[in-house]
Write a protein that holds these residues in place. Structure first.
Motif, PDB file in Angstrom:
ATOM      1  N   ALA A 189      -2.663 -12.043   5.994  1.00 17.58           N
ATOM      2  CA  ALA A 189      -1.798 -12.614   4.964  1.00 17.58           C
ATOM      3  C   ALA A 189      -1.942 -11.848   3.653  1.00 17.58           C
ATOM      4  CB  ALA A 189      -2.137 -14.093   4.750  1.00 17.58           C
ATOM      5  N   ALA A 190      -3.172 -11.468   3.307  1.00 15.88           N
ATOM      6  CA  ALA A 190      -3.391 -10.694   2.089  1.00 15.88           C
ATOM      7  C   ALA A 190      -2.768  -9.305   2.201  1.00 15.88           C
ATOM      8  CB  ALA A 190      -4.886 -10.590   1.795  1.00 15.88           C
ATOM      9  N   VAL A 191      -2.841  -8.713   3.386  1.00 13.74           N
ATOM     10  CA  VAL A 191      -2.213  -7.403   3.602  1.00 13.74           C
ATOM     11  C   VAL A 191      -0.708  -7.503   3.377  1.00 13.74           C
ATOM     12  CG1 VAL A 191      -1.681  -5.647   5.336  1.00 13.74           C
ATOM     13  CG2 VAL A 191      -4.002  -6.564   5.150  1.00 13.74           C
ATOM     14  N   ASP A 192      -0.095  -8.549   3.922  1.00  9.50           N
ATOM     15  CA  ASP A 192       1.344  -8.719   3.774  1.00  9.50           C
ATOM     16  C   ASP A 192       1.733  -8.966   2.318  1.00  9.50           C
ATOM     17  OD1 ASP A 192       1.607  -8.373   6.478  1.00  9.50           O
ATOM     18  OD2 ASP A 192       1.795 -10.506   6.945  1.00  9.50           O
ATOM     19  N   ALA A 193       0.948  -9.765   1.598  1.00 13.03           N
ATOM     20  CA  ALA A 193       1.245 -10.007   0.194  1.00 13.03           C
ATOM     21  C   ALA A 193       1.111  -8.732  -0.629  1.00 13.03           C
ATOM     22  CB  ALA A 193       0.327 -11.097  -0.357  1.00 13.03           C
ATOM     23  N   ALA A 194       0.097  -7.920  -0.320  1.00 11.53           N
ATOM     24  CA  ALA A 194      -0.084  -6.656  -1.042  1.00 11.53           C
ATOM     25  C   ALA A 194       1.092  -5.720  -0.798  1.00 11.53           C
ATOM     26  CB  ALA A 194      -1.397  -5.996  -0.618  1.00 11.53           C
ATOM     27  N   ARG A 195       1.622  -5.714   0.425  1.00 15.72           N
ATOM     28  CA  ARG A 195       2.784  -4.878   0.719  1.00 15.72           C
ATOM     29  C   ARG A 195       4.009  -5.353  -0.068  1.00 15.72           C
ATOM     30  NH1 ARG A 195       3.740  -4.477   6.963  1.00 15.72           N
ATOM     31  NH2 ARG A 195       5.493  -3.207   6.195  1.00 15.72           N
ATOM     32  N   THR A 196       4.171  -6.657  -0.174  1.00 12.34           N
ATOM     33  CA  THR A 196       5.290  -7.178  -0.964  1.00 12.34           C
ATOM     34  C   THR A 196       5.116  -6.838  -2.433  1.00 12.34           C
ATOM     35  OG1 THR A 196       5.678  -8.979   0.599  1.00 12.34           O
ATOM     36  CG2 THR A 196       6.523  -9.274  -1.639  1.00 12.34           C
ATOM     37  N   ALA A 197       3.886  -6.935  -2.942  1.00 15.75           N
ATOM     38  CA  ALA A 197       3.628  -6.559  -4.334  1.00 15.75           C
ATOM     39  C   ALA A 197       4.015  -5.106  -4.586  1.00 15.75           C
ATOM     40  CB  ALA A 197       2.164  -6.806  -4.687  1.00 15.75           C
ATOM     41  N   ALA A 198       3.695  -4.227  -3.626  1.00 11.99           N
ATOM     42  CA  ALA A 198       4.047  -2.818  -3.776  1.00 11.99           C
ATOM     43  C   ALA A 198       5.558  -2.617  -3.754  1.00 11.99           C
ATOM     44  CB  ALA A 198       3.390  -2.005  -2.667  1.00 11.99           C
ATOM     45  N   SER A 201       6.857  -3.813  -7.106  1.00 12.38           N
ATOM     46  CA  SER A 201       6.519  -2.847  -8.145  1.00 12.38           C
ATOM     47  C   SER A 201       7.474  -1.665  -8.124  1.00 12.38           C
ATOM     48  CB  SER A 201       5.074  -2.364  -7.960  1.00 12.38           C
ATOM     49  OG  SER A 201       4.752  -1.354  -8.892  1.00 12.38           O
ATOM     50  N   ALA A 202       7.773  -1.156  -6.933  1.00 10.65           N
ATOM     51  CA  ALA A 202       8.705  -0.035  -6.811  1.00 10.65           C
ATOM     52  C   ALA A 202      10.084  -0.427  -7.311  1.00 10.65           C
ATOM     53  CB  ALA A 202       8.768   0.437  -5.367  1.00 10.65           C
ATOM     54  N   VAL A 209       2.230  -4.838 -10.140  1.00  9.25           N
ATOM     55  CA  VAL A 209       2.379  -6.178  -9.578  1.00  9.25           C
ATOM     56  C   VAL A 209       1.121  -6.487  -8.788  1.00  9.25           C
ATOM     57  CG1 VAL A 209       3.720  -7.687  -8.081  1.00  9.25           C
ATOM     58  CG2 VAL A 209       4.896  -5.926  -9.437  1.00  9.25           C
ATOM     59  N   LEU A 210       0.415  -7.545  -9.171  1.00 15.68           N
ATOM     60  CA  LEU A 210      -0.817  -7.935  -8.490  1.00 15.68           C
ATOM     61  C   LEU A 210      -0.637  -9.302  -7.844  1.00 15.68           C
ATOM     62  CD1 LEU A 210      -3.557  -7.000 -11.134  1.00 15.68           C
ATOM     63  CD2 LEU A 210      -2.651  -5.598  -9.257  1.00 15.68           C
ATOM     64  N   PRO A 211      -1.075  -9.463  -6.594  1.00 12.89           N
ATOM     65  CA  PRO A 211      -1.016 -10.785  -5.977  1.00 12.89           C
ATOM     66  C   PRO A 211      -2.012 -11.746  -6.624  1.00 12.89           C
ATOM     67  CG  PRO A 211      -1.226  -9.039  -4.323  1.00 12.89           C
ATOM     68  CD  PRO A 211      -1.533  -8.427  -5.651  1.00 12.89           C
ATOM     69  N   GLY A 212      -1.605 -13.002  -6.694  1.00 17.54           N
ATOM     70  CA  GLY A 212      -2.472 -14.094  -7.116  1.00 17.54           C
ATOM     71  C   GLY A 212      -2.184 -15.284  -6.228  1.00 17.54           C
ATOM     72  N   TYR A 213      -3.213 -16.050  -5.883  1.00 18.02           N
ATOM     73  CA  TYR A 213      -3.044 -17.052  -4.837  1.00 18.02           C
ATOM     74  C   TYR A 213      -3.376 -18.461  -5.334  1.00 18.02           C
ATOM     75  CZ  TYR A 213      -3.034 -12.809  -2.042  1.00 18.02           C
ATOM     76  OH  TYR A 213      -2.740 -11.572  -1.548  1.00 18.02           O
ATOM     77  N   ALA A 214      -2.667 -19.425  -4.724  1.00 19.50           N
ATOM     78  CA  ALA A 214      -2.923 -20.824  -5.033  1.00 19.50           C
ATOM     79  C   ALA A 214      -4.057 -21.389  -4.203  1.00 19.50           C
ATOM     80  CB  ALA A 214      -1.647 -21.646  -4.802  1.00 19.50           C
ATOM     81  N   SER A 215      -4.401 -20.707  -3.094  1.00 18.61           N
ATOM     82  CA  SER A 215      -5.481 -21.176  -2.231  1.00 18.61           C
ATOM     83  C   SER A 215      -6.068 -19.966  -1.513  1.00 18.61           C
ATOM     84  CB  SER A 215      -4.952 -22.194  -1.219  1.00 18.61           C
ATOM     85  OG  SER A 215      -4.046 -21.574  -0.321  1.00 18.61           O
TER      86      SER A 215
END
Length: 296
Positions: A189-198, A201-202, A209-215
């Motif tokens: 899940a973190a890998v997928d969120a990091a890809r979306t952040a990238a 950003s593009a 763009v940095l991921p931040g999580y509610a849980s």
């Protein structure tokens, strides 16, 4: 060479053609939502599926929830016959994708089912996230007398901040965005969120763009805000990486130091992505079991 469909999936009418579109009656698209106690969540998902139906008239579209809302996914599957493609309205891999949805399919042996990949990551989500940020007033210029980290007037009653027509935009080298997501203990899940952040950003021209999580294991949204501030970014917005309103989306919006965008909702790009995942599942290689998760 064209691969044959999996056991139980239509090979004549209703089977995908070369473009992935169905010929005749297609398998039912079952959108799988998480569910929320916030009544806006069901209204939002319903509006999204209305867009999907408008894009593909004649495609049978149903809704099933993992929890908290009716109809539950198990009830939706029990009422169906024939073939179905489950499209999770979820934004990355995690427990629901790997455990809950396959378990619901296993409880419906009368159906031939394919499970599409989750919506994220995908450039269409970056498009929708960008649009929601713009609707909320990002990028917005600093105002005299306001403290760093603030980007303009306070939020409206809808949680969005007004735009500043005619004024220069925030300098890109001072802007930053937190991609606020639900979070999970599953590292995928973190890998997928990091890809979306990238991807976001593009789309924003290189704004960090940095991921931040509610849980989950973090970092939290406030921690991601501090990380951006440490990089010299003092015009920080929060992009709401949620399909619909709910407790986590509200929690993350309250942590925003400036602009807080609305969730993805029924944005047209999300509706197009739902159909993309459906068609990718239909066009996938055959599998050894009628229920299979299709990666992209």
């Amino acid at each position: 060479m064209t691969a044959s469909p999996p056991p139980g999936f239509p090979s004549g009418p209703g089977a995908p053609g070369p473009s992935g579109r169905s010929v005749g009656r297609p398998p039912t698209l079952v959108a799988v939502a998480h569910g929320s106690r916030n009544p806006e969540a069901l209204r939002t998902v319903t509006a999204l599926l209305d867009r999907v139906r408008a894009l593909r008239p004649g495609l049978p579209v149903r809704l099933g929830h993992i929890e908290l809302n009716q109809p539950l996914l198990t009830d939706t599957l029990a009422a169906l016959r024939g073939a179905a493609v489950l499209v999770p309205l979820l934004l990355g891999r995690g427990y629901h994708i790997k455990q809950d949805i396959p378990a619901a399919v296993a409880a419906a042996p009368h159906l031939s089912v394919r499970i599409a990949a989750p919506l994220g990551p995908d450039p269409l989500l970056a498009e929708a996230l960008h649009a929601r940020l713009a609707e909320a007033g990002w990028p917005a210029p600093p105002q005299a007398g306001r403290s760093p980290g603030r980007t303009g007037p306070g939020p409206t009653r809808t949680g969005r901040r007004p735009t500043h027509a005619g004024r220069p935009a925030t300098a890109p080298h001072r802007a930053g965005v937190v991609l606020a997501a639900a979070g999970s203990r599953d590292p995928d899940a973190a890998v997928d969120a990091a890809r979306t952040a990238a991807l976001l950003s593009a789309r924003l021209g290189g704004v960090p763009v940095l991921p931040g999580y509610a849980s989950g294991s973090g970092p939290t949204v406030p921690e991601a805000v501090r990380d951006l501030a440490a990089l010299g970014r003092d015009r920080i917005a929060v992009a709401s990486y949620f399909t619909a309103p709910g407790r986590f989306a509200t929690q993350c919006a309250h942590a925003a130091p400036g602009v807080a965008a609305a969730p993805l909702g029924a944005h047209p790009a999300v509706a197009r992505l739902v159909l993309r995942r459906y068609e990718q599942a239909l066009a996938s290689a055959p599998v050894s079991h009628p229920a299979a998760t299709v990666g992209v």
